[in-house]
Each structure stands twice: as C-alpha cells, then as structure tokens.
Write a protein that holds these residues in place. Structure first.
Motif, PDB file in Angstrom:
ATOM      1  N   ALA A   9      -3.044 -56.187   8.508  1.00  0.00           N
ATOM      2  CA  ALA A   9      -1.596 -55.305   8.896  1.00  0.00           C
ATOM      3  C   ALA A   9      -1.072 -55.389  10.076  1.00  0.00           C
ATOM      4  CB  ALA A   9      -1.986 -53.817   8.376  1.00  0.00           C
ATOM      5  N   ILE A  13       2.722 -61.224   7.071  1.00  0.00           N
ATOM      6  CA  ILE A  13       3.054 -60.657   5.588  1.00  0.00           C
ATOM      7  C   ILE A  13       2.270 -59.359   5.410  1.00  0.00           C
ATOM      8  CG2 ILE A  13       2.370 -60.914   2.908  1.00  0.00           C
ATOM      9  CD1 ILE A  13       2.127 -64.155   3.648  1.00  0.00           C
ATOM     10  N   ASP A  34      -7.589 -56.545  15.903  1.00  0.00           N
ATOM     11  CA  ASP A  34      -6.897 -55.976  17.249  1.00  0.00           C
ATOM     12  C   ASP A  34      -6.678 -54.494  17.365  1.00  0.00           C
ATOM     13  OD1 ASP A  34      -5.534 -55.901  19.556  1.00  0.00           O
ATOM     14  OD2 ASP A  34      -4.521 -57.762  19.240  1.00  0.00           O
ATOM     15  N   LEU A  60     -13.365 -58.356   9.192  1.00  0.00           N
ATOM     16  CA  LEU A  60     -13.722 -58.134   7.854  1.00  0.00           C
ATOM     17  C   LEU A  60     -14.593 -59.712   7.647  1.00  0.00           C
ATOM     18  CD1 LEU A  60     -10.401 -57.440   6.265  1.00  0.00           C
ATOM     19  CD2 LEU A  60     -12.301 -56.234   5.976  1.00  0.00           C
ATOM     20  N   MET A 110     -11.921 -64.269   3.113  1.00  0.00           N
ATOM     21  CA  MET A 110     -11.072 -64.558   2.162  1.00  0.00           C
ATOM     22  C   MET A 110     -11.552 -64.339   0.960  1.00  0.00           C
ATOM     23  SD  MET A 110      -8.377 -67.333   3.905  1.00  0.00           S
ATOM     24  CE  MET A 110      -9.277 -68.258   4.703  1.00  0.00           C
ATOM     25  N   SER A 138      -2.335 -67.636  -2.512  1.00  0.00           N
ATOM     26  CA  SER A 138      -1.505 -68.936  -1.882  1.00  0.00           C
ATOM     27  C   SER A 138      -1.068 -69.846  -3.074  1.00  0.00           C
ATOM     28  CB  SER A 138      -2.203 -69.471  -0.612  1.00  0.00           C
ATOM     29  OG  SER A 138      -1.460 -70.722  -0.127  1.00  0.00           O
ATOM     30  N   LYS A 152      -8.524 -69.558  -2.053  1.00  0.00           N
ATOM     31  CA  LYS A 152      -7.407 -68.856  -2.711  1.00  0.00           C
ATOM     32  C   LYS A 152      -7.358 -68.935  -4.034  1.00  0.00           C
ATOM     33  CE  LYS A 152      -5.369 -67.325   1.207  1.00  0.00           C
ATOM     34  NZ  LYS A 152      -5.596 -65.958   1.465  1.00  0.00           N
ATOM     35  N   LEU A 180       5.214 -71.578   1.804  1.00  0.00           N
ATOM     36  CA  LEU A 180       5.053 -71.567   3.487  1.00  0.00           C
ATOM     37  C   LEU A 180       5.943 -70.128   3.878  1.00  0.00           C
ATOM     38  CD1 LEU A 180       5.889 -75.164   4.410  1.00  0.00           C
ATOM     39  CD2 LEU A 180       3.900 -74.127   5.048  1.00  0.00           C
ATOM     40  N   VAL A 181       5.356 -69.553   4.947  1.00  0.00           N
ATOM     41  CA  VAL A 181       5.795 -68.187   5.272  1.00  0.00           C
ATOM     42  C   VAL A 181       5.849 -68.444   7.000  1.00  0.00           C
ATOM     43  CG1 VAL A 181       5.939 -65.644   5.031  1.00  0.00           C
ATOM     44  CG2 VAL A 181       4.955 -67.032   3.211  1.00  0.00           C
ATOM     45  N   THR A 183       4.878 -66.742   9.896  1.00  0.00           N
ATOM     46  CA  THR A 183       4.219 -65.860  10.698  1.00  0.00           C
ATOM     47  C   THR A 183       3.281 -66.418  11.717  1.00  0.00           C
ATOM     48  OG1 THR A 183       2.343 -66.292   9.232  1.00  0.00           O
ATOM     49  CG2 THR A 183       3.720 -64.917   8.101  1.00  0.00           C
TER      50      THR A 183
END
Ligand SMILES: NC(=O)c1ccc[n+]([C@@H]2O[C@H](COP(=O)([O-])OP(=O)(O)OC[C@H]3O[C@@H](n4cnc5c(N)ncnc54)[C@H](OP(=O)(O)O)[C@@H]3O)[C@@H](O)[C@H]2O)c1
Length: 255
Positions: A9, A13, A34, A60, A110, A138, A152, A180-181, A183
């Motif tokens: 988060a 995304i 972080d 994770l 993932m 994805s 994915k 594609l995004v 980020t």
C-alpha cells in the motif's frame, strides 16, 4: 466494506486502492516493508480522509511478516471486510542464470503470501456472512513471460477457484489483471518504461476504481481499460504456440 487491509500500500496500485477506499470512508490497514514511508502515508490518510489507518510494516517474503499480517486478518475485535493482495514486483532476471533467492522471494510474496492471507481472512468473512478479497494478478497471467507470468496465472486461477468455493456465502473474490501501469514497478527492476508508448499505460487510479467496483459487483476477473479487455480476448483465443513465440527469449521474468 468498513475496513480494508491492503498489501503493497506504500506505492503504485496499492496506494491508489488505499486512497480510493479511504475516500469511501473505509478504515485501513496498510502493509509494506518500508515502515517510514508507510507511516507517512497512514498519517496523510488520517489527516486528509479522516479514516482510522494502521501501518503494519511486514516483509511478505518472510514467514514472520506473513504471520503478522495473518494475525491481523484473523482479529475478531477489529474485523477486516476487504483483503487486497497487491504487493508484488518484477523479477528483472531470466530464470537460467538468475538468482534463485530472487525467484523464491517472488514466489513467497506473489503466491505464498496470497494463499496464506486468503486462508487467514476468508473464514471470518464467511462467518460474518460477507466480505471481499481482491487479488492483483496481471495481463501477464495470459502470456508466458517467465516465472512472473506463472505466479500471476496462479493468482488468477486461485482466485477463480476461491470465488467458486465461496459462492453464496456473501464473500466476493476478484482477480484484477492490469496491463501496463505507471508505478515504481518498472524502475525498481531497471526496465525503461519509455520503450512502450504512453498510450499503452493505464493510470493506477483507473485500475484501483475498476478493481474495487469489480469486487463490489462480484466480478471474478477484472481487466481494467477497454483496450486491455480486447487484448485479453485476443490472448485467450490465440494458440499457445504463438504466445510462446511472442514471449521469446530476452523478456522472460521482466514483469
Ligand atoms: N505496474 C504494472 O505495470 C503492473 C501491471 C500488472 C500487474 N502489476 C502488479 O501490481 C501490483 C502492484 O505493483 P505496482 O505496479 O503498484 O508496483 P510498485 O509501485 O513497485 O508497488 C509495489 C508495492 O509492493 C510492496 N512490496 C514489494 N515487495 C514486498 C514485500 N516483500 N513485502 C511487502 N510488501 C512488498 C512495495 O512496498 P515496499 O517496497 O515498501 O515493501 C510497494 O508498496 C504487483 O503485484 C504487480 O505485480 C503491476
């Protein structure tokens, strides 16, 4: 939904999904590694959106990190109505000659973390008679770009299976499959996002909106953006031999 826990988060995304849910007055639990960035984000959400926001720093890829998140998901006093499994990254390496530690880290974040968190969250949701699980897969799930595609594809198929299992319980399960995004995803693995035309990218807020709306409406697979929905249709109908040829050597595992 009342309250949502979102992994990954702190950026991209996941951050957009968090803002979207905060704007709808949901309380939030934000998860990423972080801690400083996460706390800063949580504080901004408390001040701007006025929602209760917890920062849960967890890696994770580790057993302890996943367990900390699962423990929070099992809480009966502060139940989570929506679980968003979004944390992920491109591997930035080919399988042969690449680091096996990197491969295992990707598998843990993932795949393993997705399985564990769903296993922790779903029983409470079923008991309460409602809830949602949003897993970020994805478009790569339909291609053959190394282990990233495999992970994915697992997320996509797993979500479909869980959605079928939970039909009639009031718990919706959705896999969102973005193309594609823009980020930090590509810069983190040193991939030049400039190699694709700007028009190929979907804004992360559009992905967030379509994904959250998809869970609410009980859609199992959500592909944000008209052009990517059309591309997904073409990929599903294409012979796998063609998909393999397009994937080819050189782009395996780049996300
Ligand atoms: N961008 C794209 O083109 C694209 C396309 C399709 C699907 N996706 C998927 O969308 C999801 C989000 O990616 P993004 O594009 O938003 O990338 P991003 O901006 O790099 O965000 C990734 C998020 O995951 C977190 N994360 C990474 N490793 C983690 C770990 N070991 N433990 C906990 N959190 C971890 C990061 O936070 P910390 O580094 O602080 O831990 C960050 O919050 C991923 O699952 C990705 O595979 C992206």
């Amino acid at each position: 939904m009342g309250s949502a826990l979102i992994t990954g988060a702190s950026s991209g995304i996941g951050l957009e999904i968090a803002w979207h849910l905060a704007a709808e007055r949901n309380d939030l639990v934000l998860v990423a590694r972080d801690a400083a960035r996460l706390e800063e984000t949580a504080e901004r959400m408390r001040q701007v959106a006025g929602v209760r926001t917890e920062a849960l720093a967890a890696d994770l890829s580790t057993t302890e990190g996943v367990e900390a998140v699962c423990t929070r998901l099992r809480s009966q006093t502060r139940p989570i109505g929506l679980l968003v499994n979004n944390a992920g990254f491109g591997l930035g390496q080919d399988f042969v000659g690449g680091s096996v530690e990197r491969e295992l880290e990707a598998l843990d974040v993932m795949v393993r973390a997705v399985l564990m968190t769903c296993h922790a969250a779903a029983p409470g949701m079923v008991m309460r008679g409602g809830g949602g699980i949003l897993n970020v897969a994805s478009m790569s799930a339909l291609t053959a770009q190394g282990t990233y595609s495999a992970h994915k594809a697992w997320v996509r198929t797993f979500s479909e299976g869980l959605a079928a299992e939970l039909r009639g319980t009031g718990v919706n399960v959705t896999a969102v499959c973005p193309g594609l995004v823009h980020t930090r995803f590509h810069e983190r693995v040193d991939v030049d996002a400039g190699q694709w035309p700007a028009a190929a990218f979907i804004p992360p807020n559009v992905v967030a909106e379509e994904a959250v709306e998809g869970v609410r409406r009980g859609r199992v697979i959500v592909t944000p953006g008209l052009r990517y929905r059309a591309l997904a249709g073409v990929l599903r109908l294409s012979p796998r031999s063609l998909i393999r040829r397009i994937a080819g050597p050189g782009i395996s595992g780049r996300g």
